[in-house]
Design an enzyme around this catalytic site. Sequence first.
Site, short mmCIF file in Angstrom:
data_model
loop_
_atom_site.label_atom_id
_atom_site.label_comp_id
_atom_site.label_asym_id
_atom_site.label_seq_id
_atom_site.Cartn_x
_atom_site.Cartn_y
_atom_site.Cartn_z
N CYS A 150 39.35 43.46 31.41
CA CYS A 150 39.07 42.11 31.93
C CYS A 150 37.60 42.09 32.34
CB CYS A 150 40.01 41.77 33.10
SG CYS A 150 39.83 42.86 34.52
N CYS A 185 36.29 36.46 43.98
CA CYS A 185 36.24 35.12 43.38
C CYS A 185 35.96 35.17 41.88
CB CYS A 185 35.23 34.24 44.10
SG CYS A 185 33.51 34.77 43.91
#
Length: 380
Positions: free
Chosen positions: A349, A205
């Site tokens: 990232c 998530c």
Amino acid sequence: MEKWNDKGYNPPPSEGLGEALTAQEKKRYSRHLLLDKVGECGQEKLKAAKVLVIGAGGLGCPVLQYLAAAGVGTIGIIDFDVVDESNLQRQVLFSVSDIGTNKAIAAKNSLEQLNQYVNFNIYQEKLSTQNALTLFKQYDIIVDGTDNFSTRYLVNDACVKTAKPLVYGAIYKFEGQVTVFNYQNGPSYRCLFPEAPKAGSVPNCSEIGVIGVLPGLIGTQQANETIKLILGIGTPLSGKLVVHDALQASQFTVNIDRNEEQIMLAQQIDFDSFDYDYFCGLKQNQMEDEINAKELQELIKSETLQIIDVREEWEQPKVAALKAINIPLQTIPENLDKIDKDKKVVIFCQHGVRSLHAIDYLKQQGYNNLINLTGGIVTW
């Protein structure tokens, strides 16, 4: 007194467990005492039960709240992470004042205000092959609230080795899953997933997002399954995976068969030395196209690099020293002209998943000068 065994625990409804309820507890749990399948005997079973919840995150929060409210006598909470502001969208056990606090501690502090009759054991550490077996042996049921495949396989194998039933939940964007593993000769997690998905193929998530109410929907089902196991009532979700679609308000059930080969694998595995991160492809022998945070810090001093951040612009933390160009993952195809082909390009990232997808795409476009920041910027 009945004990847990390799078939799980299924106490007869007529038998009580442990010490009797106090007058205050009888008042608190009066709605349970009125239920014909619970009653005073059942509430005593809840009071005597010991449940370990792994992870006090999106799933762990509702699990912990409802188990504590129901009067489960001893609840273990293991989580090494701290509360972040981004958690508050779904981890409703916490508040703004908890930001920066270890999640296990913050959960205990909140839950003690909910039910002073529950004993909470907290473990501010990461679950590992070094502590899992010892920890699991102290509890009757294990509840998995984790969000990565490496830990799920570790939890499964530890449950098989210690003969503990495992209440499993998982969430992805708008979809959730719940089942019970390792109960009365039922299937295990490896029976459902005998092979780990390719690293990066299923983002968590923190990489792809999740609707805030979904962990509540799945976590409360996990709590319900746990209470059913303790009381020995109803039909546990053993051998059945319930998949819930929050967008359509619908669900369906997938049957899971017990795989003897996978059960034996979990039983016989050299647990203390098994590397679950390597098994799940999260850790490899250092390759030319990978670099860790420490190595990148050294490389910046000696070479001219292009560093690209493929996160969304609002994501934190920002590291000014990297002088990174922000090109969100989905915009890479329209920004190829900004990506250098003549020097080393380091792509990062948050956790190292989206950067792998970016590199896979760019390699297809002819780039052969790409380096992934292993583990993402959170390792900086």
